[in-house]
Design an enzyme around this catalytic site. Structure first.
Site, PDB file in Angstrom:
ATOM      1  N   ARG A  66       0.826  -1.219   0.000  1.00 31.03           N
ATOM      2  CA  ARG A  66       0.000   0.000   0.000  1.00 31.03           C
ATOM      3  C   ARG A  66       0.856   1.262   0.000  1.00 31.03           C
ATOM      4  O   ARG A  66       0.465   2.275  -0.585  1.00 31.03           O
ATOM      5  CB  ARG A  66      -0.937  -0.009   1.213  1.00 31.03           C
ATOM      6  CG  ARG A  66      -2.066  -1.001   1.017  1.00 31.03           C
ATOM      7  CD  ARG A  66      -2.909  -1.206   2.241  1.00 31.03           C
ATOM      8  NE  ARG A  66      -4.118  -1.942   1.860  1.00 31.03           N
ATOM      9  CZ  ARG A  66      -4.992  -2.434   2.708  1.00 31.03           C
ATOM     10  NH1 ARG A  66      -4.814  -2.285   4.018  1.00 31.03           N
ATOM     11  NH2 ARG A  66      -6.047  -3.077   2.277  1.00 31.03           N
TER      12      ARG A  66
ATOM     13  N   LYS B 299     -19.338 -18.197  -2.421  1.00 32.34           N
ATOM     14  CA  LYS B 299     -20.798 -18.148  -2.299  1.00 32.34           C
ATOM     15  C   LYS B 299     -21.467 -17.167  -3.252  1.00 32.34           C
ATOM     16  O   LYS B 299     -20.970 -16.073  -3.467  1.00 32.34           O
ATOM     17  CB  LYS B 299     -21.174 -17.751  -0.875  1.00 32.34           C
ATOM     18  CG  LYS B 299     -20.872 -18.817   0.144  1.00 32.34           C
ATOM     19  CD  LYS B 299     -21.298 -18.326   1.512  1.00 32.34           C
ATOM     20  CE  LYS B 299     -21.197 -19.439   2.536  1.00 32.34           C
ATOM     21  NZ  LYS B 299     -21.606 -18.966   3.856  1.00 32.34           N
TER      22      LYS B 299
END
Ligand code: ADP
Ligand code: MG
Length: 399
Positions: A38, A199
């Site tokens: 980052r 999912k």
């Protein structure tokens, strides 16, 4: 894409104070960062502003202090890591506004960097309190947002500040927005989307947005099982959200109406137990899964066919692995398709954009992370963008 200003639009900024929102929420262990990706990402923006003679004030959050000072969540903990990556000393400033900030700015010379404390120590940050934003803005001449990963939050430092100061996208933000626009905003067609992962329920909005935008929707991973079940396939003991089969059928219908081809695997890798190289592992047609087996990866024939689909496409957007890639050999389909996408990208026929925590790990595992056109490490912001949502931090830059 409506336009935003970049560092190219800055005039003479010698001695001017830049308030720069960055993502310094680094993973830590034993007092130092375990991954400085980052910081690497925002380094070009920071150094460019320094070279142009600005006084750079870094604004970031660190952890979840919930509007209170918290001794373990000061941004001073990442000061050393940031200095190391930038190759420059920075001054830690234990406030975000007020006399201490004013005095510190007086001490900084043109081209110097100050690191403000954790902006989430103050409740005005997450509440996006305009007075709080105004208080910070009073110290700066302009605002630069280089934290795409925080752009899905409408907080004072990610959104509010843009209403009080001239606002610019930093270089990392600019690259991210250009890549995302090339992938779904105004992409070269045909476009393929690969959506995998565990999912359906976590990616319903993603699927619904994509069916209206892409020509090929490739569904893999655990969520493919729910779609297969919706089509009447017996998926045995596979991870499957049986209560979402109606939803899956609705998405297939929406795709049909929109002219989007949905690709589900027709061969799969199954096993009776979830372990590395289980003896019960076999490859079979989706209609041959027995009641005590689990689907853990997309099969080789389907992978080859999907590779052929990618060869006909100009743009690919990818979120979610094709199988349980953390466990061998259920990484096979993900690795193979990722390598095909990487080769097509290198060959110049495909623009490939990917994102998502596990997706980034899977592409790194496949050794192709640097071969994609763009890989977003933004997590939540990337997913919300794939859902077609306007990101407040980005919208504020467009204003
Ligand atoms: P991302 O973080 O990139 O958005 P997700 O979190 O949605 O991706 O999904 C990643 C997870 O899905 C992985 O941990 C992977 O093991 C799991 N997964 C993929 N395929 C299957 C499968 N067939 N059965 C069980 N889990 C699966
Ligand atoms: Mg994940």
């Amino acid at each position: 894409m409506s336009s935003f200003k970049t560092l190219d639009d800055l005039g003479d900024i010698t001695g001017k104070v830049a308030l720069v929102r960055v993502d310094l929420n680094l993973p830590m262990k034993g007092g130092s960062a375990t991954d400085v990706t980052r910081v690497e990402a925002v380094k070009p923006t920071i150094l460019e502003l320094c070279e142009k003679g600005a006084k750079v004030l870094l604004l970031a959050h660190f952890g979840r202090p919930k509007g209170q000072r918290h001794s373990t969540m000061s941004t001073s903990f990442v000061q050393g890591d940031v200095e190391e990556v930038l190759g420059k000393e920075i001054m830690f400033i234990p406030e975000v506004m007020g006399p201490v900030v004013e005095q510190s700015i007086g001490i900084l010379s043109a081209g110097d960097i100050g690191l403000l404390d954790n902006v989430r120590f103050w409740p005005g940050e997450e509440a996006n309190d305009p007075e709080f934003a105004k208080g910070i803005a009073a110290h700066g001449d302009f605002y630069v947002n280089d934290a795409f990963s925080a752009a899905h939050r409408a907080h004072a430092s990610t959104e509010g500040l843009a209403h009080h100061l001239p606002a610019y996208a930093g270089r990392a933000m600019e690259a991210e927005l250009k890549a995302l626009d090339a992938a779904l905003g105004s992409p070269e067609q045909p476009v393929a989307a690969v959506v995998g992962g565990a999912k359906v329920s976590t990616k319903l909005d993603v699927l619904e947005n994509l069916v209206g935008k892409v020509q090929h929707l490739i569904i893999g991973g655990g969520m493919a099982n729910t779609f297969l079940a919706a089509r009447g396939v017996d998926v045995g003991k596979s991870l499957c959200e049986h209560d979402l089969t109606d939803t899956a059928n609705r998405i297939i219908d929406q795709a049909d109406h929109a002219g989007c081809t949905v690709h589900l695997p027709y061969d799969v890798v199954v096993a009776k137990e979830f372990a590395a190289n289980p003896p019960s592992m076999r490859i079979c047609n989706v209609h041959e899964v027995s009641s005590d087996e689990m689907i853990l990866d997309v099969g080789p024939q389907a992978v080859e066919a999907l590779g052929d689909v990618l060869k006909t496409c100009r743009t690919l957007v990818w979120n979610g692995p094709m199988g349980a890639f953390e466990t061998e050999p259920f990484d096979t389909a993900t690795v193979a398709l990722a390598k095909t996408a990487a080769a097509l990208t290198e060959g110049g026929s495909l623009t490939s954009v990917a994102g998502g925590g596990d997706t980034v790990a899977a592409l790194a595992h496949a050794g192709v992370k640097d071969d994609f056109t763009f890989v977003s490490t933004a997590g939540g912001a990337f997913l919300e963008w794939m859902e077609g949502k306007a990101l407040p931090g980005v919208a504020a830059l467009m204003a």
